[in-house]
Design a protein around this motif. Structure first.
Motif, PDB file in Angstrom:
ATOM      1  N   GLN A 162       0.826  -1.207   0.000  1.00 55.73           N
ATOM      2  CA  GLN A 162       0.000   0.000   0.000  1.00 55.73           C
ATOM      3  C   GLN A 162       0.862   1.260   0.000  1.00 55.73           C
ATOM      4  O   GLN A 162       2.043   1.238   0.337  1.00 55.73           O
ATOM      5  CB  GLN A 162      -0.922  -0.010   1.226  1.00 55.73           C
ATOM      6  N   ASP A 163       0.217   2.361  -0.344  1.00 53.25           N
ATOM      7  CA  ASP A 163       0.884   3.656  -0.340  1.00 53.25           C
ATOM      8  C   ASP A 163       1.250   4.028   1.088  1.00 53.25           C
ATOM      9  O   ASP A 163       0.426   3.938   2.009  1.00 53.25           O
ATOM     10  CB  ASP A 163      -0.047   4.697  -0.960  1.00 53.25           C
ATOM     11  N   ASN A 210       6.509   1.693  -4.561  1.00 54.34           N
ATOM     12  CA  ASN A 210       5.891   2.693  -3.683  1.00 54.34           C
ATOM     13  C   ASN A 210       6.861   3.180  -2.605  1.00 54.34           C
ATOM     14  O   ASN A 210       6.531   4.088  -1.837  1.00 54.34           O
ATOM     15  CB  ASN A 210       4.644   2.117  -3.012  1.00 54.34           C
ATOM     16  N   LYS A 268       0.682   3.551  -6.201  1.00 51.28           N
ATOM     17  CA  LYS A 268      -0.111   2.343  -6.431  1.00 51.28           C
ATOM     18  C   LYS A 268      -1.190   2.250  -5.346  1.00 51.28           C
ATOM     19  O   LYS A 268      -0.932   2.613  -4.196  1.00 51.28           O
ATOM     20  CB  LYS A 268       0.787   1.094  -6.354  1.00 51.28           C
ATOM     21  N   PRO A 269      -2.394   1.820  -5.686  1.00 46.28           N
ATOM     22  CA  PRO A 269      -2.830   1.101  -6.888  1.00 46.28           C
ATOM     23  C   PRO A 269      -3.230   1.977  -8.082  1.00 46.28           C
ATOM     24  O   PRO A 269      -3.771   1.461  -9.052  1.00 46.28           O
ATOM     25  CB  PRO A 269      -4.043   0.320  -6.394  1.00 46.28           C
ATOM     26  N   SER A 278       1.805  -8.015  -4.857  1.00 41.78           N
ATOM     27  CA  SER A 278       0.664  -7.599  -4.037  1.00 41.78           C
ATOM     28  C   SER A 278      -0.520  -7.250  -4.932  1.00 41.78           C
ATOM     29  O   SER A 278      -0.337  -6.819  -6.080  1.00 41.78           O
ATOM     30  CB  SER A 278       1.029  -6.384  -3.177  1.00 41.78           C
ATOM     31  N   SER A 316      -2.404  -4.704  -4.689  1.00 37.30           N
ATOM     32  CA  SER A 316      -2.333  -3.280  -4.988  1.00 37.30           C
ATOM     33  C   SER A 316      -1.437  -3.015  -6.188  1.00 37.30           C
ATOM     34  O   SER A 316      -1.789  -2.238  -7.094  1.00 37.30           O
ATOM     35  CB  SER A 316      -1.822  -2.520  -3.764  1.00 37.30           C
ATOM     36  N   ARG A 341      -3.110  -4.288  -9.449  1.00 35.74           N
ATOM     37  CA  ARG A 341      -4.154  -3.368  -9.916  1.00 35.74           C
ATOM     38  C   ARG A 341      -3.551  -2.129 -10.564  1.00 35.74           C
ATOM     39  O   ARG A 341      -4.102  -1.588 -11.537  1.00 35.74           O
ATOM     40  CB  ARG A 341      -5.066  -2.984  -8.755  1.00 35.74           C
ATOM     41  N   SER A 342      -2.418  -1.663 -10.048  1.00 35.68           N
ATOM     42  CA  SER A 342      -1.759  -0.512 -10.644  1.00 35.68           C
ATOM     43  C   SER A 342      -1.306  -0.816 -12.065  1.00 35.68           C
ATOM     44  O   SER A 342      -1.519  -0.024 -12.989  1.00 35.68           O
ATOM     45  CB  SER A 342      -0.563  -0.094  -9.788  1.00 35.68           C
TER      46      SER A 342
END
Length: 396
Positions: A173-174, A235, A267-268, A293, A295, A298-299
């Motif tokens: 995650q960010d 990220n 990301k994402p 991951s 995330s 999806r990015s």
């Protein structure tokens, strides 16, 4: 019965058959006493004066009973036919599909049929960093846990700060979003200072402790040999990305390094991958990404980049649900998909490499030759080992 056989029976006489039986329970005790003998009278039809054996005449079936019997027979026949057709149609599907693919595409090259992007169109490979290039979650978790303890942080439900907490709340995650989730009542400057301290501690912990993902070096050698360009899309802050690449000895290996701080959104969102494509001067159809991951997957998918999922951090079903078109546990497995990445074991022909997730099996109709004997499938050879020392039985 004796009278009937000898013919000494009056025309209107209805003889009886005396049957003697001993009823027995399903499971008798060892010391049980035998049941007493009993006699029953079974009426029979009229005797046959010719001496032929007599037969019992059961009552005819009623119409409802006959209908139930016919329905049961039809259902049983339908189920049998369905199972028979299904079992016979299952095996030829794979060989037929393989033959059709070869007829359309021509001779198949090792791995070419499974790469997300055809080799003739591929120009670059885009790598995530943590979980793809190296195993770094332990260092991240220790650094985060130490900073959380110093900040007197406690989870809302009292759960421990462990690997499960890291995967659910942090992994992939960010960083800014993670800080907002952990400290919703803190201001932006405080959260940024906390994140900077955590990353600095992480860079200290990773020295001498990072392990590359299995098969990474050999895969990078294949990328070099194929003349492909390379980019890291992460990220992580740029300082941490540089530290990781230096620790792995890859500081000068990648053509482009994109960190979340350089993009409007991390990301994402597709921004990091769009920036990497722009710097490499290629289109999305000319590259594929490798992520660990949901995330990150999806990015890449949002940027229209085909994505390979590596199950170093998340299970395969989570990556596939996010949009990964290919799943591999590590780079050793992924090398099976790369043309000429693995050596040919047959100089006169083609060697096909398969992984544990492929449908290729020991029943596949590909003959194998072992010690001068050719077997229709590898399963034939395995079964023949049961009769070692008996060649006539092995060939049968």
């Amino acid at each position: 019965v004796a009278h009937a056989v000898s013919g000494q029976v009056r025309p209107m006489h209805r003889p009886t058959v005396h049957a003697v039986y001993r009823p027995r329970p399903e499971r008798e005790p060892v010391d049980a006493h035998p049941a007493p003998l009993r006699s029953v009278r079974l009426p029979t039809g009229p005797a046959d004066p010719s001496g032929a054996a007599m037969r019992l005449r059961p009552d005819p079936l009623s119409l409802p009973q006959l209908a139930v019997l016919m329905a049961w027979a039809l259902v049983s026949a339908a189920v049998f036919v369905w199972l028979r057709v299904r079992s016979q149609a299952r095996l030829p599907v794979r060989p037929f599909a393989m033959a059709a693919a070869r007829a359309v595409q021509g001779p198949r090259v090792r791995g070419q049929h499974t790469l997300p992007v055809p080799m003739q169109e591929l120009r670059a490979v885009l790598f995530d960093m943590d979980g793809v290039l190296c195993h770094s979650d332990d260092c991240h978790l220790q650094a985060l846990k130490a900073e959380l303890l110093e900040a007197d942080f406690e989870t809302a439900d009292g759960r421990p700060i462990d690997a499960a907490f890291w995967q659910e709340m942090v992994s992939g995650q960010d960083s800014d979003q993670v800080m907002q989730n952990l400290f919703p009542h803190r201001d932006l400057l405080w959260r940024q200072a906390f994140l900077d301290r955590k990353e600095a501690r992480y860079r200290e912990l990773l020295r001498g402790r990072l392990q590359p993902v299995l098969g990474l070096r050999r895969f990078l050698a294949w990328v070099d040999g194929a003349g492909l360009r390379r980019a890291v899309v992460t990220n992580a802050p740029r300082a941490s990305a540089d530290a990781v690449l230096a620790e792995l000895g890859l500081a000068d290996y990648f053509d482009v390094v994109v960190s979340a701080a350089e993009c409007p959104q991390a990301k994402p969102a597709p921004d990091p991958y769009l920036l990497a494509l722009e710097r490499l001067d290629i289109t999305a159809s000319q590259a594929f990404a490798i992520e660990d991951s949901p995330s990150g997957v999806r990015s890449a998918v949002a940027a229209q980049v085909a994505c390979v999922g590596v199950t170093t951090s998340f299970p395969a079903h989570a990556l596939r649900k996010a949009g990964a078109v290919l799943i591999a546990p590590h780079f050793v497995n992924f090398l099976c998909f790369c043309p000429d990445a693995l050596p040919s074991l047959n100089p006169e022909g083609t060697t096909y490499w398969f992984t544990g997730t492929d449908t290729f099996s020991n029943f596949s109709p590909h003959p194998v030759r072992i010690e001068g004997v050719e077997w229709p499938t590898s399963e034939h050879y395995y079964q023949s080992r049961k009769f070692a020392g008996h060649p006539e039985l092995q060939e049968a």
